[in-house]
Design a protein around this motif. Structure first.
Motif, PDB file in Angstrom:
ATOM      1  N   SER A  39      10.016 -14.336  -2.842  1.00  0.00           N
ATOM      2  CA  SER A  39       9.385 -15.351  -3.702  1.00  0.00           C
ATOM      3  C   SER A  39       7.870 -15.194  -3.740  1.00  0.00           C
ATOM      4  CB  SER A  39       9.753 -16.769  -3.223  1.00  0.00           C
ATOM      5  OG  SER A  39      11.139 -16.968  -3.264  1.00  0.00           O
ATOM      6  N   VAL A  40       7.448 -13.964  -4.042  1.00  0.00           N
ATOM      7  CA  VAL A  40       6.021 -13.652  -4.083  1.00  0.00           C
ATOM      8  C   VAL A  40       5.698 -12.943  -5.392  1.00  0.00           C
ATOM      9  CG1 VAL A  40       5.771 -13.495  -1.584  1.00  0.00           C
ATOM     10  CG2 VAL A  40       6.377 -11.446  -2.902  1.00  0.00           C
ATOM     11  N   SER A  41       4.417 -12.770  -5.646  1.00  0.00           N
ATOM     12  CA  SER A  41       3.968 -12.061  -6.846  1.00  0.00           C
ATOM     13  C   SER A  41       4.039 -10.558  -6.620  1.00  0.00           C
ATOM     14  CB  SER A  41       2.532 -12.454  -7.176  1.00  0.00           C
ATOM     15  OG  SER A  41       1.646 -11.963  -6.180  1.00  0.00           O
ATOM     16  N   ARG A  42       3.970  -9.812  -7.711  1.00  0.00           N
ATOM     17  CA  ARG A  42       3.970  -8.362  -7.616  1.00  0.00           C
ATOM     18  C   ARG A  42       2.733  -7.867  -6.855  1.00  0.00           C
ATOM     19  NH1 ARG A  42       6.453  -4.035  -9.291  1.00  0.00           N
ATOM     20  NH2 ARG A  42       5.312  -2.153  -9.896  1.00  0.00           N
ATOM     21  N   ALA A  43       1.607  -8.571  -7.013  1.00  0.00           N
ATOM     22  CA  ALA A  43       0.386  -8.176  -6.308  1.00  0.00           C
ATOM     23  C   ALA A  43       0.583  -8.230  -4.788  1.00  0.00           C
ATOM     24  CB  ALA A  43      -0.768  -9.084  -6.720  1.00  0.00           C
ATOM     25  N   THR A  44       1.345  -9.220  -4.312  1.00  0.00           N
ATOM     26  CA  THR A  44       1.615  -9.333  -2.871  1.00  0.00           C
ATOM     27  C   THR A  44       2.476  -8.175  -2.387  1.00  0.00           C
ATOM     28  OG1 THR A  44       1.459 -11.741  -2.948  1.00  0.00           O
ATOM     29  CG2 THR A  44       2.633 -10.794  -1.085  1.00  0.00           C
ATOM     30  N   VAL A  45       3.473  -7.795  -3.175  1.00  0.00           N
ATOM     31  CA  VAL A  45       4.331  -6.666  -2.808  1.00  0.00           C
ATOM     32  C   VAL A  45       3.523  -5.373  -2.788  1.00  0.00           C
ATOM     33  CG1 VAL A  45       6.279  -5.241  -3.567  1.00  0.00           C
ATOM     34  CG2 VAL A  45       6.459  -7.738  -3.605  1.00  0.00           C
ATOM     35  N   ILE A  46       2.667  -5.188  -3.778  1.00  0.00           N
ATOM     36  CA  ILE A  46       1.833  -3.983  -3.826  1.00  0.00           C
ATOM     37  C   ILE A  46       0.939  -3.901  -2.588  1.00  0.00           C
ATOM     38  CG2 ILE A  46      -0.091  -2.881  -5.044  1.00  0.00           C
ATOM     39  CD1 ILE A  46       1.159  -3.865  -7.654  1.00  0.00           C
ATOM     40  N   LYS A  47       0.404  -5.048  -2.170  1.00  0.00           N
ATOM     41  CA  LYS A  47      -0.448  -5.078  -0.973  1.00  0.00           C
ATOM     42  C   LYS A  47       0.360  -4.694   0.272  1.00  0.00           C
ATOM     43  CE  LYS A  47      -4.232  -7.867   0.852  1.00  0.00           C
ATOM     44  NZ  LYS A  47      -4.954  -9.158   0.755  1.00  0.00           N
ATOM     45  N   ALA A  48       1.607  -5.152   0.349  1.00  0.00           N
ATOM     46  CA  ALA A  48       2.465  -4.795   1.482  1.00  0.00           C
ATOM     47  C   ALA A  48       2.745  -3.297   1.491  1.00  0.00           C
ATOM     48  CB  ALA A  48       3.781  -5.573   1.407  1.00  0.00           C
ATOM     49  N   MET A  49       3.006  -2.727   0.314  1.00  0.00           N
ATOM     50  CA  MET A  49       3.277  -1.295   0.231  1.00  0.00           C
ATOM     51  C   MET A  49       2.040  -0.473   0.573  1.00  0.00           C
ATOM     52  SD  MET A  49       6.373  -0.787  -0.248  1.00  0.00           S
ATOM     53  CE  MET A  49       7.906  -1.407  -0.939  1.00  0.00           C
ATOM     54  N   ASP A  50       0.859  -0.992   0.222  1.00  0.00           N
ATOM     55  CA  ASP A  50      -0.375  -0.300   0.584  1.00  0.00           C
ATOM     56  C   ASP A  50      -0.526  -0.217   2.098  1.00  0.00           C
ATOM     57  OD1 ASP A  50      -1.168   0.269  -1.980  1.00  0.00           O
ATOM     58  OD2 ASP A  50      -2.500  -1.468  -2.174  1.00  0.00           O
TER      59      ASP A  50
END
Length: 239
Positions: A39-50
């Motif tokens: 339940s997060v934004s795509r920006a949060t997922v991208i930050k996790a992948m970074d």
């Protein structure tokens, strides 16, 4: 302090990779799936992948998301300050021998705060240049109190999530302070053979110790690099 959402996602994926749910080359869940699951934004997922990519754990595939890295990377001894990453500082390596418990040399005994005759777990790796030539010999020593609670340290293969993250996950605490001591000396016969040097040869030895919040040493790394390959660059504010 509770973890931020992107840190929770990164830690969850890191644990799933460490447990073998995703192996080298496997695709991780898509960004859309992770957004829905957490339940997060795509920006949060991208930050996790970074976070995972900077740790050398995953790689981005054009048009197909992220996959688990085929070959783990490691770093030379020392220079583990906040903001550094395995991807930036690390490179290919070869594991040497089988981890075993033995009595460390005197300078490691002092660095780890051990008593004379006390054993520690020894893991050694040979860092390689891009062409496969030897670059730096790193011997890591773990106090028995750490090794007893982190059984993967005794395995011969690499710890794909990274040793620091593995120890943090198993002990529930992470390194908060590092100490590096660099010195110049002559290589011994074993070091010269592994590093492809002809004796006498000058090397730079870096002794790195990582400490937990309570002040106890978690690991001591003894790194040896041929002097002609060693370089240190420091960038810092002035004025």
């Amino acid at each position: 302090m509770p973890l931020l959402k992107y840190e929770q996602i990164a830690d969850s994926l890191r644990a799933r990779i460490a447990d073998g749910e995703f192996g080298p080359g496997d695709h991780l869940p898509s960004g859309r799936d992770l957004c829905e699951q957490w339940s997060v934004s795509r920006a949060t997922v991208i930050k996790a992948m970074d976070v995972l990519r900077n740790g050398g754990l995953v790689v981005a595939r054009q048009g197909s998301g992220f996959t688990v890295a085929e070959g783990p990377v490691a770093r030379p001894a020392g220079r583990r300050g906040v903001g550094t990453s395995r991807l930036e500082k690390g490179g290919p390596f070869r594991r040497l021998g089988t981890p075993r418990r033995e009595r460390p040399p005197r300078h490691v005994v002092g660095a780890l705060g051990l008593v004379e005759g006390q054993a520690a777990l020894r893991r050694a790796r040979l860092m390689l240049l891009a062409d496969g030539a030897p670059y730096s010999l790193v011997t890591a020593w773990f106090p028995e109190a750490v090794a007893d609670r982190c059984p993967k340290l005794a395995q011969s293969g690499p710890i794909i999530e990274g040793t620091t993250h593995y120890i943090t996950r198993m002990l529930g605490r992470s390194p908060v302070e590092g100490k590096d001591v660099a010195s110049v000396r002559t290589a011994d016969a074993e070091e010269a053979e592994l590093l492809g040097l002809s004796l006498p040869a000058t090397v730079v030895a870096v002794l790195h110790v990582a400490y937990g919040r309570e002040g106890a040493a978690l690991v001591c790394e003894d790194g040896v690099t041929p002097a002609h390959l060693w370089e240190q660059v420091d960038i810092y504010p002035m004025g």
